[in-house]
Design a protein around this motif. Structure first.
Motif, PDB file in Angstrom:
ATOM      1  N   GLU A  70      43.688  35.984-117.113  1.00 14.85           N
ATOM      2  CA  GLU A  70      44.949  35.722-117.800  1.00 14.85           C
ATOM      3  C   GLU A  70      44.955  34.301-118.337  1.00 14.85           C
ATOM      4  OE1 GLU A  70      48.739  35.197-115.678  1.00 14.85           O
ATOM      5  OE2 GLU A  70      47.594  35.139-113.813  1.00 14.85           O
ATOM      6  N   ILE A  71      45.564  34.151-119.495  1.00 16.97           N
ATOM      7  CA  ILE A  71      45.757  32.827-120.075  1.00 16.97           C
ATOM      8  C   ILE A  71      46.888  32.159-119.293  1.00 16.97           C
ATOM      9  CG2 ILE A  71      46.358  31.536-122.167  1.00 16.97           C
ATOM     10  CD1 ILE A  71      43.692  33.072-122.327  1.00 16.97           C
ATOM     11  N   LEU A  72      46.638  30.969-118.796  1.00 12.71           N
ATOM     12  CA  LEU A  72      47.636  30.263-117.987  1.00 12.71           C
ATOM     13  C   LEU A  72      48.577  29.468-118.882  1.00 12.71           C
ATOM     14  CD1 LEU A  72      45.266  29.021-115.166  1.00 12.71           C
ATOM     15  CD2 LEU A  72      46.711  31.063-115.169  1.00 12.71           C
ATOM     16  N   GLU A  73      49.865  29.557-118.584  1.00  8.13           N
ATOM     17  CA  GLU A  73      50.869  28.840-119.373  1.00  8.13           C
ATOM     18  C   GLU A  73      50.886  27.356-119.048  1.00  8.13           C
ATOM     19  OE1 GLU A  73      54.656  30.744-119.077  1.00  8.13           O
ATOM     20  OE2 GLU A  73      53.830  32.704-119.550  1.00  8.13           O
ATOM     21  N   THR A  74      50.512  27.011-117.827  1.00  7.20           N
ATOM     22  CA  THR A  74      50.451  25.606-117.424  1.00  7.20           C
ATOM     23  C   THR A  74      49.057  25.322-116.875  1.00  7.20           C
ATOM     24  OG1 THR A  74      51.234  26.109-115.189  1.00  7.20           O
ATOM     25  CG2 THR A  74      52.906  25.530-116.827  1.00  7.20           C
ATOM     26  N   GLU A  75      48.694  24.050-116.855  1.00  7.48           N
ATOM     27  CA  GLU A  75      47.380  23.689-116.332  1.00  7.48           C
ATOM     28  C   GLU A  75      47.396  23.780-114.815  1.00  7.48           C
ATOM     29  OE1 GLU A  75      45.177  20.367-117.688  1.00  7.48           O
ATOM     30  OE2 GLU A  75      46.103  20.427-119.671  1.00  7.48           O
ATOM     31  N   LEU A  76      46.533  24.618-114.282  1.00  3.65           N
ATOM     32  CA  LEU A  76      46.386  24.790-112.844  1.00  3.65           C
ATOM     33  C   LEU A  76      44.914  24.699-112.488  1.00  3.65           C
ATOM     34  CD1 LEU A  76      48.615  27.967-112.279  1.00  3.65           C
ATOM     35  CD2 LEU A  76      49.227  25.622-111.736  1.00  3.65           C
ATOM     36  N   ASP A  77      44.636  24.258-111.269  1.00  6.65           N
ATOM     37  CA  ASP A  77      43.274  24.378-110.766  1.00  6.65           C
ATOM     38  C   ASP A  77      43.219  25.631-109.890  1.00  6.65           C
ATOM     39  OD1 ASP A  77      44.508  23.685-108.357  1.00  6.65           O
ATOM     40  OD2 ASP A  77      43.624  21.689-108.276  1.00  6.65           O
ATOM     41  N   SER A  78      42.063  25.938-109.355  1.00  6.57           N
ATOM     42  CA  SER A  78      41.903  27.175-108.578  1.00  6.57           C
ATOM     43  C   SER A  78      42.821  27.213-107.359  1.00  6.57           C
ATOM     44  CB  SER A  78      40.443  27.343-108.137  1.00  6.57           C
ATOM     45  OG  SER A  78      39.602  27.522-109.247  1.00  6.57           O
ATOM     46  N   TYR A 131      46.450  27.815-108.450  1.00 11.21           N
ATOM     47  CA  TYR A 131      46.571  29.197-108.918  1.00 11.21           C
ATOM     48  C   TYR A 131      46.641  30.151-107.725  1.00 11.21           C
ATOM     49  CZ  TYR A 131      45.394  33.272-111.893  1.00 11.21           C
ATOM     50  OH  TYR A 131      45.391  34.470-112.566  1.00 11.21           O
ATOM     51  N   ALA A 132      45.821  29.891-106.704  1.00 10.69           N
ATOM     52  CA  ALA A 132      45.839  30.720-105.493  1.00 10.69           C
ATOM     53  C   ALA A 132      47.178  30.605-104.764  1.00 10.69           C
ATOM     54  CB  ALA A 132      44.700  30.325-104.570  1.00 10.69           C
ATOM     55  N   LEU A 133      47.706  29.399-104.654  1.00  7.77           N
ATOM     56  CA  LEU A 133      48.993  29.210-103.979  1.00  7.77           C
ATOM     57  C   LEU A 133      50.128  29.902-104.733  1.00  7.77           C
ATOM     58  CD1 LEU A 133      48.600  25.494-102.876  1.00  7.77           C
ATOM     59  CD2 LEU A 133      48.633  27.523-101.392  1.00  7.77           C
ATOM     60  N   SER A 183      33.283  28.224-100.828  1.00 11.58           N
ATOM     61  CA  SER A 183      32.535  27.023-101.212  1.00 11.58           C
ATOM     62  C   SER A 183      31.399  27.283-102.198  1.00 11.58           C
ATOM     63  CB  SER A 183      31.995  26.308 -99.974  1.00 11.58           C
ATOM     64  OG  SER A 183      31.139  27.170 -99.242  1.00 11.58           O
ATOM     65  N   ALA A 184      30.839  28.478-102.207  1.00 11.76           N
ATOM     66  CA  ALA A 184      29.724  28.762-103.115  1.00 11.76           C
ATOM     67  C   ALA A 184      30.167  28.878-104.571  1.00 11.76           C
ATOM     68  CB  ALA A 184      29.015  30.043-102.696  1.00 11.76           C
ATOM     69  N   THR A 185      31.439  29.209-104.801  1.00 16.14           N
ATOM     70  CA  THR A 185      31.906  29.447-106.173  1.00 16.14           C
ATOM     71  C   THR A 185      33.035  28.525-106.612  1.00 16.14           C
ATOM     72  OG1 THR A 185      33.524  31.080-105.445  1.00 16.14           O
ATOM     73  CG2 THR A 185      31.317  31.893-106.021  1.00 16.14           C
ATOM     74  N   GLY A 186      33.726  27.887-105.681  1.00 13.75           N
ATOM     75  CA  GLY A 186      34.892  27.076-106.013  1.00 13.75           C
ATOM     76  C   GLY A 186      36.159  27.908-106.142  1.00 13.75           C
ATOM     77  N   ALA A 187      36.045  29.204-105.921  1.00 17.01           N
ATOM     78  CA  ALA A 187      37.216  30.084-105.955  1.00 17.01           C
ATOM     79  C   ALA A 187      37.995  29.940-104.640  1.00 17.01           C
ATOM     80  CB  ALA A 187      36.778  31.534-106.137  1.00 17.01           C
ATOM     81  N   GLN A 191      41.697  39.052-102.406  1.00 18.39           N
ATOM     82  CA  GLN A 191      41.688  38.594-103.786  1.00 18.39           C
ATOM     83  C   GLN A 191      41.127  37.178-103.834  1.00 18.39           C
ATOM     84  OE1 GLN A 191      45.455  37.793-105.953  1.00 18.39           O
ATOM     85  NE2 GLN A 191      44.584  39.136-107.506  1.00 18.39           N
ATOM     86  N   ALA A 192      40.266  36.946-104.815  1.00 22.90           N
ATOM     87  CA  ALA A 192      39.752  35.606-105.080  1.00 22.90           C
ATOM     88  C   ALA A 192      40.213  35.210-106.470  1.00 22.90           C
ATOM     89  CB  ALA A 192      38.229  35.582-105.008  1.00 22.90           C
ATOM     90  N   VAL A 193      40.610  33.960-106.611  1.00 19.01           N
ATOM     91  CA  VAL A 193      41.041  33.455-107.911  1.00 19.01           C
ATOM     92  C   VAL A 193      40.224  32.214-108.253  1.00 19.01           C
ATOM     93  CG1 VAL A 193      43.368  34.415-107.753  1.00 19.01           C
ATOM     94  CG2 VAL A 193      42.946  32.109-106.943  1.00 19.01           C
ATOM     95  N   LEU A 194      39.978  32.056-109.546  1.00 15.30           N
ATOM     96  CA  LEU A 194      39.157  30.960-110.010  1.00 15.30           C
ATOM     97  C   LEU A 194      39.658  30.505-111.369  1.00 15.30           C
ATOM     98  CD1 LEU A 194      36.509  29.275-109.697  1.00 15.30           C
ATOM     99  CD2 LEU A 194      35.329  31.147-110.835  1.00 15.30           C
ATOM    100  N   VAL A 195      39.762  29.191-111.539  1.00 14.62           N
ATOM    101  CA  VAL A 195      40.119  28.604-112.829  1.00 14.62           C
ATOM    102  C   VAL A 195      39.020  27.598-113.166  1.00 14.62           C
ATOM    103  CG1 VAL A 195      41.809  27.304-114.158  1.00 14.62           C
ATOM    104  CG2 VAL A 195      42.585  28.844-112.342  1.00 14.62           C
ATOM    105  N   PRO A 196      38.074  27.988-114.029  1.00 14.55           N
ATOM    106  CA  PRO A 196      37.037  27.024-114.422  1.00 14.55           C
ATOM    107  C   PRO A 196      37.667  25.805-115.100  1.00 14.55           C
ATOM    108  CG  PRO A 196      36.433  29.251-115.081  1.00 14.55           C
ATOM    109  CD  PRO A 196      37.871  29.294-114.638  1.00 14.55           C
ATOM    110  N   ALA A 197      37.097  24.644-114.880  1.00 16.56           N
ATOM    111  CA  ALA A 197      37.620  23.400-115.455  1.00 16.56           C
ATOM    112  C   ALA A 197      37.767  23.514-116.967  1.00 16.56           C
ATOM    113  CB  ALA A 197      36.695  22.241-115.098  1.00 16.56           C
ATOM    114  N   ASP A 198      38.889  23.047-117.465  1.00 16.34           N
ATOM    115  CA  ASP A 198      39.181  22.996-118.900  1.00 16.34           C
ATOM    116  C   ASP A 198      39.124  24.349-119.607  1.00 16.34           C
ATOM    117  OD1 ASP A 198      39.439  20.197-118.687  1.00 16.34           O
ATOM    118  OD2 ASP A 198      37.286  19.947-118.962  1.00 16.34           O
ATOM    119  N   SER A 199      39.351  25.439-118.865  1.00 17.14           N
ATOM    120  CA  SER A 199      39.275  26.749-119.515  1.00 17.14           C
ATOM    121  C   SER A 199      40.644  27.284-119.919  1.00 17.14           C
ATOM    122  CB  SER A 199      38.601  27.763-118.590  1.00 17.14           C
ATOM    123  OG  SER A 199      39.462  28.104-117.519  1.00 17.14           O
TER     124      SER A 199
END
Length: 99
Positions: A6-14, A17-19, A39-43, A57-65
């Motif tokens: 999903e496209i995030l409306e606000t800037e979040l890190d992983s 986003y999980a919280l 730790s292996a994925t940053g998710a 569920q695992a969530v991940l927000v790659p930097a600057d994506s």
């Protein structure tokens, strides 16, 4: 398993986003384990259930994506979820951002 983006409306890190996701799940009546770092994925991943469905569920927000990704495993019981965790982990590790 379901993989979604999903496209995030606000800037979040992983972690943020999980919280935010865990708060939404709690409002829907799920018991949610606090997000844990993969730790292996940053998710960040969390287990949750409502007594009828058992999910991870695992969530991940790659930097600057600006995009949040989620991988969700859903089962009818806790035992089955436990049996499928290796497949879940392998799937999570296979996610790559196209450059």
């Amino acid at each position: 398993m379901l993989f979604a983006a999903e496209i995030l409306e606000t800037e979040l890190d992983s972690q943020s986003y999980a919280l935010a996701t865990s708060k939404k799940l709690e409002k829907l009546g799920f018991r949610v384990r606090a997000p844990q770092l993969h730790s292996a994925t940053g998710a960040y991943w969390m287990d949750f259930d409502n007594g009828k469905s058992f999910l991870r569920q695992a969530v991940l927000v790659p930097a600057d994506s600006g995009t949040g990704y989620s991988l969700t495993l859903s089962t009818n019981d806790n035992r089955t979820r436990g049996k499928l965790l290796r497949a879940f982990d392998l799937s999570l590790r296979s996610i790559r951002r196209k450059r």
